[in-house]
Design an enzyme around this catalytic site. Structure first.
Site, short mmCIF file in Angstrom:
data_model
loop_
_atom_site.label_atom_id
_atom_site.label_comp_id
_atom_site.label_asym_id
_atom_site.label_seq_id
_atom_site.Cartn_x
_atom_site.Cartn_y
_atom_site.Cartn_z
N ASN A 103 33.93 35.34 50.59
CA ASN A 103 33.61 36.39 49.60
C ASN A 103 32.85 35.86 48.38
OD1 ASN A 103 35.04 38.73 50.83
ND2 ASN A 103 36.79 37.36 50.61
N SER B 219 34.03 32.32 35.85
CA SER B 219 35.41 32.42 35.37
C SER B 219 35.83 31.22 34.55
CB SER B 219 36.36 32.54 36.57
OG SER B 219 37.71 32.37 36.18
N TYR C 131 39.56 28.80 43.82
CA TYR C 131 38.82 29.95 43.26
C TYR C 131 37.84 29.45 42.19
CZ TYR C 131 38.23 33.75 39.86
OH TYR C 131 37.72 34.64 38.96
N LYS D 290 33.65 29.56 41.86
CA LYS D 290 32.88 30.06 40.71
C LYS D 290 31.87 29.00 40.25
CE LYS D 290 34.39 34.14 40.57
NZ LYS D 290 33.48 35.27 40.77
N1 LIG Z 1 39.39 40.33 35.39
C1 LIG Z 1 39.21 39.16 34.78
O1 LIG Z 1 39.86 38.88 33.75
C2 LIG Z 1 38.23 38.16 35.31
C3 LIG Z 1 37.38 38.45 36.38
N2 LIG Z 1 36.47 37.50 36.79
C4 LIG Z 1 35.54 37.78 37.88
O2 LIG Z 1 34.97 39.07 37.72
C5 LIG Z 1 34.76 39.67 38.98
C6 LIG Z 1 35.47 41.03 39.03
O3 LIG Z 1 36.86 40.78 38.84
P1 LIG Z 1 37.90 41.99 38.71
O4 LIG Z 1 37.17 43.24 38.40
O5 LIG Z 1 38.98 41.53 37.84
O6 LIG Z 1 38.45 42.01 40.19
P2 LIG Z 1 38.88 43.28 41.05
O7 LIG Z 1 39.61 42.78 42.24
O8 LIG Z 1 39.50 44.32 40.18
O9 LIG Z 1 37.44 43.81 41.51
C7 LIG Z 1 36.66 43.14 42.47
C8 LIG Z 1 35.98 44.20 43.32
O10 LIG Z 1 35.15 43.52 44.26
C9 LIG Z 1 35.32 44.14 45.53
N3 LIG Z 1 35.05 43.12 46.54
C10 LIG Z 1 35.74 41.98 46.77
N4 LIG Z 1 35.20 41.30 47.78
C11 LIG Z 1 34.14 42.04 48.19
C12 LIG Z 1 33.18 41.87 49.23
N5 LIG Z 1 33.21 40.81 50.04
N6 LIG Z 1 32.22 42.81 49.37
C13 LIG Z 1 32.19 43.91 48.56
N7 LIG Z 1 33.08 44.14 47.59
C14 LIG Z 1 34.05 43.20 47.41
C15 LIG Z 1 36.76 44.63 45.58
O11 LIG Z 1 36.89 45.72 46.48
C16 LIG Z 1 36.98 45.04 44.11
O12 LIG Z 1 36.72 46.41 43.90
C17 LIG Z 1 35.28 38.70 40.03
O13 LIG Z 1 34.19 37.96 40.55
C18 LIG Z 1 36.21 37.79 39.25
O14 LIG Z 1 36.27 36.52 39.82
C19 LIG Z 1 36.36 36.28 36.17
C20 LIG Z 1 37.20 35.95 35.16
C21 LIG Z 1 38.19 36.85 34.64
O1 LIG Z 2 39.20 34.42 36.73
C1 LIG Z 2 40.18 35.08 36.44
O2 LIG Z 2 40.81 34.80 35.28
C2 LIG Z 2 41.74 35.72 34.69
C3 LIG Z 2 42.57 34.95 33.68
O3 LIG Z 2 43.24 33.91 34.35
P1 LIG Z 2 44.83 33.73 34.26
O4 LIG Z 2 45.13 32.57 35.14
O5 LIG Z 2 45.13 33.46 32.83
O6 LIG Z 2 45.45 35.04 34.71
C4 LIG Z 2 42.59 36.35 35.79
O7 LIG Z 2 43.50 37.29 35.23
C5 LIG Z 2 41.66 37.03 36.78
O8 LIG Z 2 42.38 37.66 37.82
C6 LIG Z 2 40.78 36.00 37.40
O9 LIG Z 2 39.80 36.63 38.21
#
Ligand SMILES: NC(=O)C1=CN([C@@H]2O[C@H](COP(=O)(O)OP(=O)(O)OC[C@H]3O[C@@H](n4cnc5c(N)ncnc54)[C@H](O)[C@@H]3O)[C@@H](O)[C@H]2O)C=CC1
Ligand SMILES: O=C1O[C@H](COP(=O)(O)O)[C@@H](O)[C@H](O)[C@H]1O
Length: 257
Positions: free
Chosen positions: A84, A109, A146, A150
């Site tokens: 992914n 990330s 993970y 990234k």
């Molecule tokens: N939420 C956070 O605090 C952080 C998020 N990120 C990064 O931001 C991005 C989004 O994260 P979130 O919104 O929190 O995650 P999330 O899980 O809420 O959203 C990810 C979306 O990507 C879709 N997805 C996953 N694999 C897929 C694939 N192979 N093809 C098509 N769609 C796919 C899922 O269905 C989901 O809707 C990720 O890349 C994550 O690593 C990075 C650091 C922190």
């Molecule tokens: O990259 C990500 O980081 C956030 C924050 O990390 P955490 O270890 O403090 O929870 C995480 O919540 C998120 O799911 C992840 O995609």
């Protein structure tokens, strides 16, 4: 005419924060492997980012790609991040170049650099008085597989910029939490990214001119150990929120206090 933006992973948390602030500002094409649950501000493509043909089709006529789709779990196993996060991200970059897209914004990330948080430095580095600061010029030091995925995405971005002149910004997102900073979690408070700062930051990533950049995606937290100066300088990022303005889930100081 508004720029056309392809948002992968649109159905997730970061996608929701971005669309919450910017739904009316761009011509959106949304892509996710999960179908939408409600009304969407643009065309919604249900596809997997490892499906080369579907990604190429979704890329047609697009100016900017915000690439969020992937496995976001810090504990995600290798087979999932390989498919992914690494293979999927390469598919997105390659299709973007072939379609003549100008800019790709990549969701990296904090976990790409999580192992700078050594036993000797923590928990002091999570506190406002400590001056330890990462600024985006340091090498990756992932804290899990993970984070490795990234760092690989950032390197793919470097390659597609150098080889094909694609503008690329990698946003090392901290901890996106809606409404208030994480509670009873110093690390999370130091790297909090509010929903409105998230939308504003990605707006600046769409609008600004740059070559290849790595920036940190956090609010203007007093506690920060990630510098936001590069994001301010290159993107004109101007965050409004600060985890120090909260006591638990309650805001106790106004943004400009
Ligand atoms: N939420 C956070 O605090 C952080 C998020 N990120 C990064 O931001 C991005 C989004 O994260 P979130 O919104 O929190 O995650 P999330 O899980 O809420 O959203 C990810 C979306 O990507 C879709 N997805 C996953 N694999 C897929 C694939 N192979 N093809 C098509 N769609 C796919 C899922 O269905 C989901 O809707 C990720 O890349 C994550 O690593 C990075 C650091 C922190
Ligand atoms: O990259 C990500 O980081 C956030 C924050 O990390 P955490 O270890 O403090 O929870 C995480 O919540 C998120 O799911 C992840 O995609």
């Amino acid at each position: 005419m508004a720029q056309s933006v392809l948002l992968t992973g649109a159905a997730g948390r970061v996608g929701t924060a971005i669309l919450g602030g910017l739904a009316d500002d761009y011509e959106w094409r949304l892509l996710d492997r999960d179908p939408p649950t409600g009304d969407q501000p643009g065309e919604f493509v249900v596809a997997d980012i490892t499906d080369d043909e579907a990604v190429r089709e979704a890329m047609e006529g697009i100016d900017v790609v915000i690439h969020l789709a992937g496995d976001p779990r810090p504990e995600a196993p290798w087979n999932s991040v390989l498919t992914n996060n690494i293979d999927g991200t390469q598919t997105v970059f390659e299709a973007a170049v072939d379609a003549g897209v100008e800019t790709v914004v990549f969701a990296s990330s904090n976990h790409a650099v999580g192992n700078y948080e050594t036993e000797e430095r923590t928990p002091e580095m999570y506190r406002a008085h400590d001056d330890y600061l990462l600024d985006g010029t340091e090498l990756p030091r992932p804290s899990n597989l993970y984070g490795v995925s990234k760092a690989a995405g950032e390197t793919l971005g470097r390659y597609y910029h150098d080889e094909y002149d694609l503008s690329v910004v990698c946003v090392r997102i901290g901890n996106l939490t809606e409404g208030h900073p994480p509670i009873d979690y110093e690390r999370g408070q130091a790297m909090w990214l509010s929903y409105r700062d998230c939308a504003h930051l990605f707006d600046r990533c769409i609008q600004a001119d740059y070559d290849y950049e790595i920036v940190y995606g956090i609010s203007d937290n007093d506690r920060k150990y990630y510098s936001i100066e590069r994001a301010r300088d290159v993107l004109d990022y101007d965050p409004q929120d600060n985890s120090a303005h909260y006591d638990g889930d309650e805001r106790v100081l106004e943004p400009d206090a």
